[in-house]
Design an enzyme around this catalytic site. Sequence first.
Site, PDB file in Angstrom:
ATOM      1  N   LYS A 137     -26.443  -0.851  -7.183  1.00 37.98           N
ATOM      2  CA  LYS A 137     -26.274  -1.698  -9.037  1.00 37.98           C
ATOM      3  C   LYS A 137     -27.564  -0.450 -10.375  1.00 37.98           C
ATOM      4  O   LYS A 137     -28.054   0.143  -9.107  1.00 37.98           O
ATOM      5  CB  LYS A 137     -27.571  -2.586  -8.900  1.00 37.98           C
ATOM      6  CG  LYS A 137     -28.062  -3.823 -10.170  1.00 37.98           C
ATOM      7  CD  LYS A 137     -28.775  -4.709  -9.808  1.00 37.98           C
ATOM      8  CE  LYS A 137     -28.786  -4.850 -11.577  1.00 37.98           C
ATOM      9  NZ  LYS A 137     -29.610  -6.436 -11.426  1.00 37.98           N
ATOM     10  N   CYS A 196     -24.123  -7.897 -12.096  1.00 42.14           N
ATOM     11  CA  CYS A 196     -25.088  -8.784 -12.916  1.00 42.14           C
ATOM     12  C   CYS A 196     -25.221  -8.405 -14.261  1.00 42.14           C
ATOM     13  O   CYS A 196     -24.572  -8.460 -15.048  1.00 42.14           O
ATOM     14  CB  CYS A 196     -26.946  -9.240 -11.984  1.00 42.14           C
ATOM     15  SG  CYS A 196     -27.913 -10.009 -12.546  1.00 42.14           S
ATOM     16  N   GLU A 201     -23.976 -11.917  -6.302  1.00 44.25           N
ATOM     17  CA  GLU A 201     -25.443 -11.536  -5.562  1.00 44.25           C
ATOM     18  C   GLU A 201     -26.163 -11.704  -4.890  1.00 44.25           C
ATOM     19  O   GLU A 201     -27.031 -13.338  -4.975  1.00 44.25           O
ATOM     20  CB  GLU A 201     -25.619 -10.669  -7.292  1.00 44.25           C
ATOM     21  CG  GLU A 201     -26.964  -9.698  -7.223  1.00 44.25           C
ATOM     22  CD  GLU A 201     -27.784  -9.929  -8.259  1.00 44.25           C
ATOM     23  OE1 GLU A 201     -28.751  -8.773  -8.595  1.00 44.25           O
ATOM     24  OE2 GLU A 201     -27.719 -11.063  -9.314  1.00 44.25           O
TER      25      GLU A 201
END
Length: 566
Positions: A386, A436, A288
């Site tokens: 995301k 994540c 990330e």
Amino acid sequence: MGTNEKTTEDRSISRIGRLAWGTIVAAMLLRWLAQPPLAVWPLVFVAVVPLLMFAKTALLTRRHLLALFFVATAYWAGSLQGLRHANPLLYPCWVVLSAYLASYSVLFVILVRRSDRWRCPVWIAAPVLWVGLECLRNYFLTGISVLMLGHSLANVPELIQIADLAGTYAVSFMIVIVNAAVFQTITWYRQRTTPQQTDYQSAEHRQLIVAWVLAVTVVLSTIGYGRYRLNQPTRSSDTVIALIGRNEPIEYVQTKERELEIFQGYLQQSIRATQATEDAIDAIVWPESMMTGSLPWVIGDGNAEQARLHGVPMSEVTAWLQQQRQRYLFRAANVLRLLAEANGPTRSPPHLIGGNAVLDYSGTPRGYSGLVHLTPDAQVDQWYGKMHLVMFGEYIPLVKSIPWVREFVPPGMGIDRGDGPKVFRVNDLTLNANICIETAVERVSINHFRELRNQHQPLPDSIVTVTNDGWFDDSSVIEHHKRCAQLLAVACRRPILSSANNGPTVWIDSTGQVVEELPRGSEGHVLANPQIDDRTSLVVLIGDWPARICAGLAILAASWRRRESA
């Protein structure tokens, strides 16, 4: 009342107080021991027993519940202490989060105690209420799945395969059933030691038999189902993916020079990975945000209204945005050329999938924590934004509505939510993109699969996830993150390929077993050749509705007193 009688009563109350404190501390200690860093997993089968004993204490006062709340807060604060390292602003958030999660233990005790009114046996009430409360915390305040009871068994393959039926909730349900049987045994033994047999004792004996019949049946069925699932075949894939991991120190506010230094570090690590293997690498994955290197991927051609307000000709805006894209692709082409040379003189460049900031100038400017897929010809095939953002980490609620608060918010806490799941294709392998915390909030990835299925798209062969756990300073939070991914792999019946900065750089197969991983805090790579599992799990088909029903029953139980007094 005489002095002797009062003294006897005081001693009785004092004894009850000591027992209450003992059960509270034992409940939290057993649960902590059953999880990382020690991970003595058999203890999870008795970890809920002290809470059940506490719930059935004859004199349970608000003071007792307050004591439970404080001890449970300490448990959560210790288990998630790694969260505080990211930024000083997160210290109060860490404490508030711990207190919030502690409230579920208090609520569990209250509801179990209240179940006596409905004459509901503990071996029914306890697992239903526990799973219901786990489900509520997986949705409330955006949700957090970490440290569900079932995660304690992540490294016991035979016992976690039922996660493909109802997610990690199914494993938690099985665990609490066993705890209820142990509690029933303790209750029966206590009654058995009284001088005379009573109807109550006979009832407890019957409850004991039923509880153990249920517990043994559920555990044996879980093991049988687990072994059956573990022996089912998968298909081979010819695609080789290198998961790159490093241990780069991270700060919320980083200079461009530091971003480029991190970028160069990952490039060199990728070159070493390709040189270290004789096999051709088809794709390389960076964690990330590690691929940004002060150069985000830019989409859109600008907004005419915004250009007019700032007095800039629209032609200049469009030209600048196009120039930014060309710079990005120019650098990508050079990176892929270097990787191709390291991969072998006769081999094509690999695909490159990396965490990269994405800026959208199509309308109102928006920024995303993205995962960008670069093809061997240095083109952006597609990108994923995301979808599940970290509260107080990537956004603060209402901050856009309170202008003066913005001055105290560091950069990086104002990103936008992506618009849906994405699937990347590398040769014969398709990969569902995650970033994540999305693998640590189980419903997010499961809902990706459900949404793709509802769109009549074929389900991806694997899940690729990238994370930056450098915030957590080598704490057990990293291991908790990995365990969430292990249970998610079973729930979706798909391998998980995770590339992390100081986190779980790991290849997990579709049964939740770790095939290969990079030791925490080290630098290197994992070469993954994921097996293709064609099974579609029940939880992907129906979602988490069994857990939601339990949550509904928990809410009904919590509101029962209000309806009685209304």
